[in-house]
Design a protein around this motif. Structure first.
Motif, PDB file in Angstrom:
ATOM      1  N   UNK A 306      82.302 -36.138  95.712  1.00  0.00           N
ATOM      2  CA  UNK A 306      82.825 -35.229  96.727  1.00  0.00           C
ATOM      3  C   UNK A 306      81.945 -35.197  97.968  1.00  0.00           C
ATOM      4  N   UNK A 307      80.640 -35.422  97.800  1.00  0.00           N
ATOM      5  CA  UNK A 307      79.723 -35.358  98.943  1.00  0.00           C
ATOM      6  C   UNK A 307      79.591 -36.690  99.677  1.00  0.00           C
ATOM      7  N   UNK A 308      79.868 -37.792  98.998  1.00  0.00           N
ATOM      8  CA  UNK A 308      79.683 -39.111  99.593  1.00  0.00           C
ATOM      9  C   UNK A 308      81.013 -39.589 100.193  1.00  0.00           C
ATOM     10  N   UNK A 314      86.197 -45.538 100.035  1.00  0.00           N
ATOM     11  CA  UNK A 314      86.435 -46.820  99.373  1.00  0.00           C
ATOM     12  C   UNK A 314      87.232 -46.636  98.090  1.00  0.00           C
ATOM     13  N   UNK A 315      86.902 -45.591  97.322  1.00  0.00           N
ATOM     14  CA  UNK A 315      87.639 -45.336  96.082  1.00  0.00           C
ATOM     15  C   UNK A 315      89.083 -44.966  96.378  1.00  0.00           C
ATOM     16  N   UNK A 319      92.323 -46.815  94.974  1.00  0.00           N
ATOM     17  CA  UNK A 319      93.326 -46.091  94.206  1.00  0.00           C
ATOM     18  C   UNK A 319      94.706 -46.198  94.853  1.00  0.00           C
ATOM     19  N   UNK A 320      94.753 -46.063  96.179  1.00  0.00           N
ATOM     20  CA  UNK A 320      96.038 -46.144  96.871  1.00  0.00           C
ATOM     21  C   UNK A 320      96.620 -47.546  96.779  1.00  0.00           C
ATOM     22  N   UNK A 321      95.758 -48.544  96.930  1.00  0.00           N
ATOM     23  CA  UNK A 321      96.221 -49.918  96.800  1.00  0.00           C
ATOM     24  C   UNK A 321      96.728 -50.187  95.393  1.00  0.00           C
TER      25      UNK A 321
END
Length: 390
Positions: A306-308, A314-315, A319-321
């Motif tokens: 949550x902080x990065x 990138x995640x 996930x969307x891809x």
């Protein structure tokens, strides 16, 4: 409208203006009946009469299902549509915030730890030994063992670690000799001839121990010949390891024999049994260290995620891809489910479902048809009066 039409017709001789009311009601009846017939004809035969081109939905149920499925496939489940819908969704952030809740990460940790017994019980000790042995052999297949060993020794020599190792070994040997003096003395006496005086045995023992200790002292001397010989031997060994195919063959043979040796398999099986026992005990305890560590790891992961912003971005992209590809690639399965479900419905079911969903709108269609028909009737009545007056 029928009641208004009858009343207006009866009272029109006394009240001529009621002609407009009668014309409105008459046309409204026609408009209302026409829209009732049209709406009813979509779902069933009006009055139960098999009039052609009625009961349209029941008669075309399969075609409607296929068209709906095709419409979904080509207009909703497309890469652009799915990607656009997921564009502003922070999937990683949602997951991180969800995992940050103690109840949620506890549930996930319990689920992870709870799968351990099932997985472990599927693996036999012999299978584990064979797996580790096969994995080690496969992993070392393309590795040049002799040059690798030579490089390791080169690093040790460069840092002087080989001298420290020698000193450590000499220290262990010296300690072992000192701790086992009585045992060595007894062995000397046991192997001496019975006629040999005990004093001679004792002298031989003392000479033996002094000689061994003298050799150890010479080897431990930093400026002694032993130290120089040891260093020279190590350097020659490194050179042979890096260049000689014979050493490579020897090392590979030792590895092969070691991996296939029963003692190695028994050792690996024992280690695996110990690991499995510990994991099973940890997974079955409601407050085990394994569960708490898993829960803590999930909490740390959620907080860091949550902080990065960089990692979360990138995640999210991944996930969307992944979600887009997974949905689009399986859209044929999705529409097949839609088509299959609609095909299973009978004509009455699909008619009832559609009519239930749009029933209120259909009622307004009938009302609007009635009102529009009435307005048109008044206009036509007025036009007829104007034309009749001329």
């Amino acid at each position: 409208m029928a009641a208004v039409f009858v009343a207006a017709r009866l009272l029109q001789p006394d009240y001529p203006w009621l002609g407009f009311v009668a014309a409105f009601a008459e046309a409204a009846m026609v408009g209302g009946l026409a829209d009732w017939f049209a709406v009813t004809a979509l779902f069933r035969h009006p009055l139960g009469l098999p009039i052609p081109h009625t009961a349209i939905i029941p008669r075309n149920k399969d075609r409607i299902g296929a068209n709906i499925a095709e419409f979904l496939e080509h207009n909703f489940i497309t890469p652009d549509v799915v990607r656009n819908e997921l564009k502003d969704v922070d999937l990683a952030g949602i997951g991180a915030r969800w995992l940050a809740d103690d109840a949620n990460n506890r549930a996930v940790a319990e689920r992870i730890v709870g799968t351990i017994p099932a997985v472990l019980n599927m693996i036999e000790d012999r299978d584990a030994a064979a797996f580790f042995g096969g994995t080690l052999a496969s992993g070392m297949k393309d590795v040049k063992l002799a040059p690798l060993t030579g490089q390791v020794l080169s690093v040790l020599v460069a840092n002087g670690q080989h001298i420290r190792l020698l000193q450590k070994v000499l220290g262990l040997v010296g300690s072992a000799l000192e701790e086992n003096r009585g045992y060595i003395r007894q062995k000397v006496h046991d192997h001496s001839p019975k006629w040999m005086p005990k004093m001679v045995d004792e002298k031989f023992y003392e000479r033996l121990m002094d000689g061994i200790q003298s050799i150890l002292d010479d080897m431990a001397d930093e400026n002694g010949a032993w130290r120089e010989r040891f260093h020279t031997a190590i350097m020659e060994l490194i050179e042979k390891l890096e260049e000689s195919p014979e050493y490579e063959a020897r090392l590979r043979g030792l590895l092969a024999r070691g991996i296939t040796h029963p003692l190695f398999r028994e050792y690996v099986a024992g280690v695996w049994a110990d690991i499995r026992g510990r994991l099973l005990a940890a997974s079955e305890s409601p407050e085990s260290r394994l569960l708490l560590r898993t829960q803590g790891a999930l909490r740390i992961f959620s907080t860091a995620l949550e902080k990065n912003d960089t990692v979360r971005t990138k995640l999210n992209e991944w996930l969307k891809s992944f979600a887009t590809e997974a949905i689009v690639e399986r859209r044929s399965l999705i529409v097949a489910v839609v088509r299959k479900v609609i095909d299973k419905w009978d004509a009455e079911t699909i008619s009832a479902k559609l009519e239930t969903q749009v029933g209120s709108d259909l009622q307004f269609i009938r009302i609007n048809g009635t009102l529009v028909g009435g307005v048109v009737g008044v206009l036509l009545y007025a036009i007829s009066l104007v034309l009749g007056g001329h």
